[in-house]
Design an enzyme around this catalytic site. Structure first.
Site, short mmCIF file in Angstrom:
data_model
loop_
_atom_site.label_atom_id
_atom_site.label_comp_id
_atom_site.label_asym_id
_atom_site.label_seq_id
_atom_site.Cartn_x
_atom_site.Cartn_y
_atom_site.Cartn_z
N GLU A 60 0.58 -1.30 0.15
CA GLU A 60 0.08 0.01 -0.19
C GLU A 60 1.19 1.39 -0.17
OE1 GLU A 60 -3.21 1.27 -0.17
OE2 GLU A 60 -3.33 -0.68 -0.91
N HIS A 78 3.41 1.85 -2.13
CA HIS A 78 4.14 2.09 -3.18
C HIS A 78 2.57 2.25 -3.73
CE1 HIS A 78 6.53 -0.91 -1.99
NE2 HIS A 78 7.99 -0.36 -2.85
#
Lengths: 280, 280
Positions: B35, B37
């Site tokens: 999450e 990234h």
């Protein structure tokens, strides 16, 4: 012709060129322009829609006891020559705009930058590589022009472009010489009348080596030995290095091959001159 | 979504975007996307016409005894997540195309890359800076997105962009955490059930430090002392460093100010985790 001293304004102007689909040629210089530089500039003007010349005496490529303070800076003459040649932008930045107080980044090209001139001028090619990365990012050229006279510099830049994936084409242009053979250099102005004569030993040595190769000598040790003897016959000359290496990789050679290059660095009095030639 | 493994093809595709006047957002990653990234990717998609994500486990930023060989590489899941998010190009190069056999160029950001993680991972930030210069030259982004979790990396990249005159805007996005506070990291998969619990000591320590500052403690020595004690209370935890520094410059501070940042690196078993927070 625009003369711009700001990094941002030059970057924006070059960005506008590319936005319009115009190709940009770039000739980085330290000024004190001579026919060598002008041959690059003229080639760039032939090849590209727009030509940018930078004039910046880059302190990061000078050693502590080198000639930074008295390196020639004939800016008016340089601008006149650029204008006459048809340059579009001269980028002539001030020191602070190129290197802020907290500047911390270094670009190094291992091995290639450590031998030859890099050995006697430690840090020189880090200074060169770092400023060239900056200039490429500011100008964003399609083609960049460098002179073959600085053969090691050309090799370093070629490797740097490849390694760092710059979408810049490199054109290395031939050495321009005086009628008597002396390679043009901004540092030739340091030579007095006698030294100017003595300086011919560099180009004469290159011719001598070419002759030896033509006549069948291929041992680089023998050639270098004869060249050193030849240079030492001039009393004002002091050898910095005489080496025969592979072009591009700069790896020392035992035997002359098709890409063998003789590189010379010789002090004539207090002036350090370099010259080179492909031997075959 | 295009998945491209060639440097040249990616460079040309991104060049075409810019030629059409489209803005390009870039999220460099080593894959194993979470999450954290995805928050960068979503921001890039909001900000730009096109979004490019690179997935490349860069060997040059791993030390000899580090986790290069077993770093997670769930490429199918990563591609699925990128496609679902609306990424335009995933650049997933092979090693040889990024680093030719004769690769020789290094980019270093002095001081910033030498302390903290750089001290225990020598060469790490040279590897990071070098690959980021390459990726910037391949993608040519308008905006690049990095995570605040790697605070030192963000500081290094910020300095590099400024020093080397990249015309790239940097956006550093907030740390994304699990509900219980653990900062998301691709390395969290290394943790077993007990270690997963123990790993909370990092985020808890940040909260503890914030509380101390809120209650008037400003001596960084005192805060660091208490935090170390707190971390050492967990038997599987081994401190790598606990430091309070100035954001961006990473200069160690004696007293907490508005830009004071607490940086932690802690081994939980064989997994090295980092976390950080602004204290004020």
């Amino acid at each position: 012709m625009k003369v711009i001293d700001s990094v941002k304004i030059t970057q924006n102007a070059c960005f506008d060129f590319r936005k319009k689909g115009l190709t940009v040629g770039f000739v980085p210089t330290m000024g004190a322009l001579h026919e060598g530089h002008l041959s690059l500039i003229r080639q760039s003007i032939r090849d590209n829609d727009k030509t940018v010349v930078s004039i910046f005496v880059n302190p990061k490529q000078f050693g502590k006891n080198e000639d930074l303070s008295y390196y020639p800076r004939p800016i008016n003459k340089d601008l006149y020559l650029c204008r006459k040649a048809g340059v579009d932008i001269v980028f002539s930045p001030c020191l602070k705009d190129m290197y802020a107080k907290d500047f911390r980044t270094k670009v190094s090209v291992e091995e290639l930058g450590d031998s030859l001139c890099g050995e006697v001028r430690p840090g020189h090619f880090i200074g060169v590589a770092t400023v060239v990365v900056k200039l490429f990012n500011i100008v964003g050229p399609d083609i960049a022009y460098f002179g073959q006279k600085d053969a090691q510099q050309a090799a370093v830049i070629k490797q740097l472009i490849k390694d760092l994936d710059f979408s810049v084409k490199l054109k290395v242009m031939p050495i321009v010489r005086e009628n008597d053979g002396l390679a043009l250099s901004s540092r030739n102005v340091y030579l007095n009348k006698q030294q100017r004569k003595d300086a011919l030993i560099l180009s004469q040595s290159l011719e001598l080596a070419k002759g030896l190769v033509k006549n069948g000598t291929s041992s680089t040790k023998n050639i270098v030995g004869l060249i050193k003897k030849n240079i030492n016959s001039v009393s004002s000359a002091k050898i910095d290095y005489v080496e025969i290496v592979q072009k591009d990789s700069l790896i020392p050679l035992k035997r002359v091959n098709n890409n063998a290059m003789l590189l010379l660095a010789v002090w004539i009095g207090k002036t350090r001159l370099i010259d080179n030639a492909i031997l075959n």
